[in-house]
Design a protein around this motif. Structure first.
Motif, PDB file in Angstrom:
ATOM      1  N   UNK A   1       0.804  -1.230   0.000  1.00 56.68           N
ATOM      2  CA  UNK A   1       0.000   0.000   0.000  1.00 56.68           C
ATOM      3  C   UNK A   1       0.836   1.278   0.000  1.00 56.68           C
ATOM      4  N   UNK A   2       2.159   1.136   0.210  1.00 56.76           N
ATOM      5  CA  UNK A   2       3.014   2.319   0.194  1.00 56.76           C
ATOM      6  C   UNK A   2       3.353   2.744  -1.230  1.00 56.76           C
ATOM      7  N   UNK A   3       3.000   1.926  -2.239  1.00 57.02           N
ATOM      8  CA  UNK A   3       3.336   2.203  -3.630  1.00 57.02           C
ATOM      9  C   UNK A   3       2.191   2.952  -4.298  1.00 57.02           C
ATOM     10  N   UNK A   4       2.400   4.198  -4.681  1.00 52.15           N
ATOM     11  CA  UNK A   4       1.366   4.946  -5.380  1.00 52.15           C
ATOM     12  C   UNK A   4       1.263   4.442  -6.813  1.00 52.15           C
TER      13      UNK A   4
ATOM     14  N   UNK B   1      -8.189   3.038  -4.527  1.00 53.73           N
ATOM     15  CA  UNK B   1      -8.920   4.039  -5.315  1.00 53.73           C
ATOM     16  C   UNK B   1      -8.022   4.612  -6.398  1.00 53.73           C
ATOM     17  N   UNK B   2      -6.753   4.881  -6.062  1.00 48.06           N
ATOM     18  CA  UNK B   2      -5.791   5.349  -7.068  1.00 48.06           C
ATOM     19  C   UNK B   2      -5.656   4.333  -8.198  1.00 48.06           C
TER      20      UNK B   2
ATOM     21  N   UNK C   1     -14.873   0.863   6.689  1.00 54.64           N
ATOM     22  CA  UNK C   1     -14.629   1.452   5.368  1.00 54.64           C
ATOM     23  C   UNK C   1     -15.107   0.560   4.230  1.00 54.64           C
ATOM     24  N   UNK C   2     -15.693  -0.571   4.550  1.00 53.25           N
ATOM     25  CA  UNK C   2     -16.100  -1.508   3.508  1.00 53.25           C
ATOM     26  C   UNK C   2     -17.022  -0.871   2.457  1.00 53.25           C
ATOM     27  N   UNK C   3     -18.043  -0.078   2.853  1.00 51.90           N
ATOM     28  CA  UNK C   3     -18.877   0.548   1.821  1.00 51.90           C
ATOM     29  C   UNK C   3     -18.082   1.458   0.882  1.00 51.90           C
ATOM     30  N   UNK C   4     -17.098   2.177   1.419  1.00 50.34           N
ATOM     31  CA  UNK C   4     -16.291   3.056   0.569  1.00 50.34           C
ATOM     32  C   UNK C   4     -15.315   2.260  -0.286  1.00 50.34           C
ATOM     33  N   UNK C   5     -14.776   1.171   0.262  1.00 56.41           N
ATOM     34  CA  UNK C   5     -13.916   0.312  -0.547  1.00 56.41           C
ATOM     35  C   UNK C   5     -14.690  -0.207  -1.753  1.00 56.41           C
ATOM     36  N   UNK C   6     -15.950  -0.525  -1.536  1.00 58.04           N
ATOM     37  CA  UNK C   6     -16.779  -1.048  -2.618  1.00 58.04           C
ATOM     38  C   UNK C   6     -17.168   0.048  -3.608  1.00 58.04           C
ATOM     39  N   UNK C   7     -17.587   1.203  -3.110  1.00 55.31           N
ATOM     40  CA  UNK C   7     -18.121   2.236  -3.995  1.00 55.31           C
ATOM     41  C   UNK C   7     -17.038   3.100  -4.632  1.00 55.31           C
ATOM     42  N   UNK C   8     -15.944   3.383  -3.897  1.00 50.94           N
ATOM     43  CA  UNK C   8     -14.911   4.277  -4.421  1.00 50.94           C
ATOM     44  C   UNK C   8     -13.763   3.532  -5.083  1.00 50.94           C
ATOM     45  N   UNK C   9     -13.360   2.401  -4.512  1.00 54.58           N
ATOM     46  CA  UNK C   9     -12.238   1.636  -5.057  1.00 54.58           C
ATOM     47  C   UNK C   9     -12.705   0.459  -5.910  1.00 54.58           C
ATOM     48  N   UNK C  10     -14.022   0.220  -5.958  1.00 63.86           N
ATOM     49  CA  UNK C  10     -14.581  -0.913  -6.701  1.00 63.86           C
ATOM     50  C   UNK C  10     -13.954  -2.237  -6.246  1.00 63.86           C
TER      51      UNK C  10
END
Length: 276
Positions: free
Chosen positions: A65-68, A114-115, A158-167
């Motif tokens: 996760x440290x890798x952009x 998300x990135x 954060x599960x709802x945001x992981x699903x909606x923002x990061x797919x």
């Protein structure tokens, strides 16, 4: 070998190629311009082995996760654009991480996934998800049990945001029970990654991990006031200030939103009758 093993299986399988991809200076594969070609060749080799086997394989990679996304692109970009999904590691232990960093793990994973989704247009996955209960400061195998549970709870929230923002379509906890034979980068922390101890007695984090998860996508509400950002923007109130609410009476209890202590719950408004 992977192809031969997969032939024995049925259904749809996920294959994470080079899950330990990272930017550590000692093995900085992000500087290898041909790294994507290595992964693509591996994908082609497995596909050739499975020709006609009736097995569907989805291919992905999982950097740390440290890798952009920008840091990964020179080495991983070609493969990422051809992959079926992209993942991220979420492996934390007190032998390497601080408590603060561990409790912030879910936020960092959300940011990175998300990135990746925005840059490559791929669904995402968390295949390497594990938090150690070992406390390096005290040497206690159970000293970080509270941190372990809190960190997992962070992913639940954060599960709802992981699903909606990061797919994101899923996560896989790496180790059910502690394994004293499990050696690796995190030293003693590696032995205590489980949510059960080596005798299969549940730790507090067991219930946190296995309670039902609510990952239903919810509208973004940046200030947590119960009104979504889109609702507030349309109404002219601030989506970043919980004291700024849309005009009107959302719950129909006769109390304007701005004066109502519970503007979306008609049963919890406070009314005052004045006789005179």
């Amino acid at each position: 070998r992977v192809g031969a093993y997969f032939k024995q299986l049925k259904g749809t399988l996920l294959l994470v190629l080079e899950p330990e991809f990272n930017t550590d200076p000692s093995d900085a594969v992000n500087a290898w311009p041909y790294f994507s070609r290595v992964l693509l060749n591996g994908k082609a080799a497995v596909q050739q082995q499975l020709a006609g086997a009736g097995v569907t394989v989805l291919y992905g990679a999982a950097p740390g996760p440290w890798d952009s996304a920008a840091e990964l692109d020179p080495a991983l970009g070609e493969f990422a654009r051809a992959a079926d999904f992209l993942g991220v590691q979420a492996m934390y232990a007190s032998t390497y991480h601080s408590e603060a960093d561990t409790l912030a793990a879910a936020d960092l994973v959300l940011q990175r996934l998300t990135e990746y989704h925005q840059r490559y247009g791929k669904p995402t996955f968390i295949p390497y998800f594990v938090i150690s209960s070992y406390d390096a400061a005290s040497g206690s195998p159970s000293g970080w049990q509270g941190v372990q549970g809190q960190a997992i709870q962070g992913f639940r929230e954060l599960c709802p945001r992981l699903k909606s923002e990061a797919h994101a379509f899923g996560l896989s906890y790496m180790m059910l029970a502690d394994d004293p034979r499990h050696h690796g980068f995190f030293g003693e922390g590696e032995y205590h990654f489980g949510v059960m101890d080596a005798n299969f007695a549940p730790k507090p984090a067991f219930d946190v991990l296995f309670a039902p998860w609510d990952c239903s996508a919810k509208p973004l509400d940046s200030d947590g006031d119960g009104f979504s950002d889109s609702e507030e923007t349309a109404a002219g109130s601030s989506p970043y200030n919980p004291a700024s609410l849309p005009p009107g009476d959302a719950d129909g209890d006769g109390i304007p939103n701005g004066d109502d202590p519970a503007p979306q719950d008609a049963a919890n408004g406070e009314c005052m009758a004045i006789n005179g």
